[in-house]
Enzyme design. Structure first.
Site, PDB file in Angstrom:
ATOM      1  N   LYS A 101      45.446  -4.850  59.639  1.00 23.42           N
ATOM      2  CA  LYS A 101      45.504  -3.923  60.774  1.00 23.42           C
ATOM      3  C   LYS A 101      45.636  -4.698  62.083  1.00 23.42           C
ATOM      4  CE  LYS A 101      42.993  -0.370  58.254  1.00 23.42           C
ATOM      5  NZ  LYS A 101      41.716   0.299  57.961  1.00 23.42           N
ATOM      6  N   GLN A 138      35.681  -0.026  59.926  1.00 19.78           N
ATOM      7  CA  GLN A 138      36.197  -0.176  58.566  1.00 19.78           C
ATOM      8  C   GLN A 138      35.172   0.336  57.549  1.00 19.78           C
ATOM      9  OE1 GLN A 138      39.357  -1.176  57.696  1.00 19.78           O
ATOM     10  NE2 GLN A 138      38.772  -0.555  55.636  1.00 19.78           N
ATOM     11  N   ASP A 197      40.973   7.070  63.596  1.00 21.48           N
ATOM     12  CA  ASP A 197      40.974   7.244  62.138  1.00 21.48           C
ATOM     13  C   ASP A 197      40.958   8.723  61.758  1.00 21.48           C
ATOM     14  OD1 ASP A 197      41.324   5.130  60.418  1.00 21.48           O
ATOM     15  OD2 ASP A 197      39.241   4.454  60.503  1.00 21.48           O
TER      16      ASP A 197
END
Ligand SMILES: NC(=O)c1ccc[n+]([C@@H]2O[C@H](COP(=O)([O-])OP(=O)(O)OC[C@H]3O[C@@H](n4cnc5c(N)ncnc54)[C@H](OP(=O)(O)O)[C@@H]3O)[C@@H](O)[C@H]2O)c1
Length: 291
Positions: free
Chosen positions: A52, A96, A119
């Site tokens: 990422k 994460q 997200d």
């Protein structure tokens, strides 16, 4: 059967995002910013986070890495998120998942300011998706719909069967595919472990999306001839012939299914590159909204 080239489609979209990020920088004097929070050193998480951050750099998005030990106290993690929530250089916050044992994932997600929830896992984002308001759509479902559309598959009027009901893939994907609008208007069936005779449902699918996290969940005799099959699974299986000692496989038995399907996503190189791409897209969207 034709393979859907997720890498190629992702590269096309990333070029569009890079142009958008450059224009944003020109206009505001700063790059869009993404905070990437990693607690612990779970190997899969480390590799996702690395990918990422690399993708951010390539797209002209500035990443703000935050690395915390696996035994970080919940309060410290929440304090980090609160700091990022008010950092003017940070447009998006990614924590994460999965978090190390003992940390309350939902509490951490709820601590992220919804306007930085790139997200799309915050209850506000998911709620907005359900009622049809503009929002940050979770990256994997958004990537799957984009992959379908750019492969010439419009879900409208089709029967889409989704295997898996997680908050990050299955449920938001079912909401996206069934909503009124671009990439939606499908008739959706959502399957899970309490679904009796999974094959009876998957065989009815024009579009079959498998996000179960188990290799071989969909195999021989479970796919209608000509169906489009999207394999979301990423599973590490031991393989002594590989330098790392494992290989990645999806949730679909491709040897059995690919000859029957019309379009299939490979693993790796299918959905994965699209997930990261949608994260970049959401970060640019957040930056524009905040500027
Ligand atoms: N490529 C990418 O970018 C990407 C992104 C996210 C996830 N993934 C991968 O996608 C997979 C799914 O991820 P996730 O986070 O959604 O997983 P998850 O939270 O473990 O959820 C799995 C879902 O699949 C259902 N399921 C499991 N086995 C099943 C079976 N045999 N029949 C029917 N349903 C079954 C479970 O049902 P119950 O609810 O009844 O337990 C659950 O709803 C994983 O392999 C993950 O690594 C890939």
């Amino acid at each position: 059967m034709t393979l859907i080239d997720g890498k190629k489609i992702a590269a096309e979209i990333r070029a569009e995002i890079a142009a958008g990020a450059a224009a944003f920088r020109e206009r505001t004097g700063r790059a869009p910013g993404l905070a990437v929070v990693l607690a612990g050193e779970n190997p899969a998480s480390v590799s996702y986070v690395t990918a990422k951050e690399r993708a951010c750099a390539e797209a002209g998005i500035r990443s703000f890495p935050v690395r915390l030990p696996a035994d970080v106290p919940q309060e410290t993690l929440l304090a980090e998120v609160a700091r990022l929530d008010v950092d003017p250089e940070v447009d998006g916050i990614l924590v994460q998942l999965p978090l190390p044992k003992g940390l309350d994932e939902q509490a951490v997600i709820r601590a992220i300011a919804p306007e930085k929830d790139v997200d799309g896992f915050h209850p506000v984002s998911l709620g907005r998706l359900l009622v049809g308001l503009d929002t940050f759509v979770p990256c994997t479902p958004a990537g799957i719909v984009e992959l379908l559309l750019r492969s010439g598959v419009d879900p409208a009027g089709k029967h889409a069967v989704v295997v898996g009901r997680s908050n990050i893939v299955g449920k938001p994907l079912a909401a996206l595919l069934s909503r009124k609008g671009r990439g939606g208007n499908a008739t959706v069936t959502l399957c899970h472990t309490a679904t009796p005779d999974l094959g009876a449902f998957t065989r009815e699918a024009d579009i079959l999306v498998v996000a179960a996290g188990r290799p071989g969940t969909v195999g021989a005799g479970m796919v209608k001839p000509g169906a489009v099959v999207i394999d979301v699974g990423v599973n590490r299986v031991p393989d002594a012939t590989k330098p790392r000692g494992y290989r990645l496989v999806g949730d679909v038995d491709h040897e059995a299914v690919d000859p029957v399907a019309s379009l299939v996503t490979p693993v790796p190189g299918g959905v994965g590159p699209m997930t990261i791409t949608m994260l970049l897209a959401n970060t640019l969207k957040a930056a524009r909204a905040r500027a």
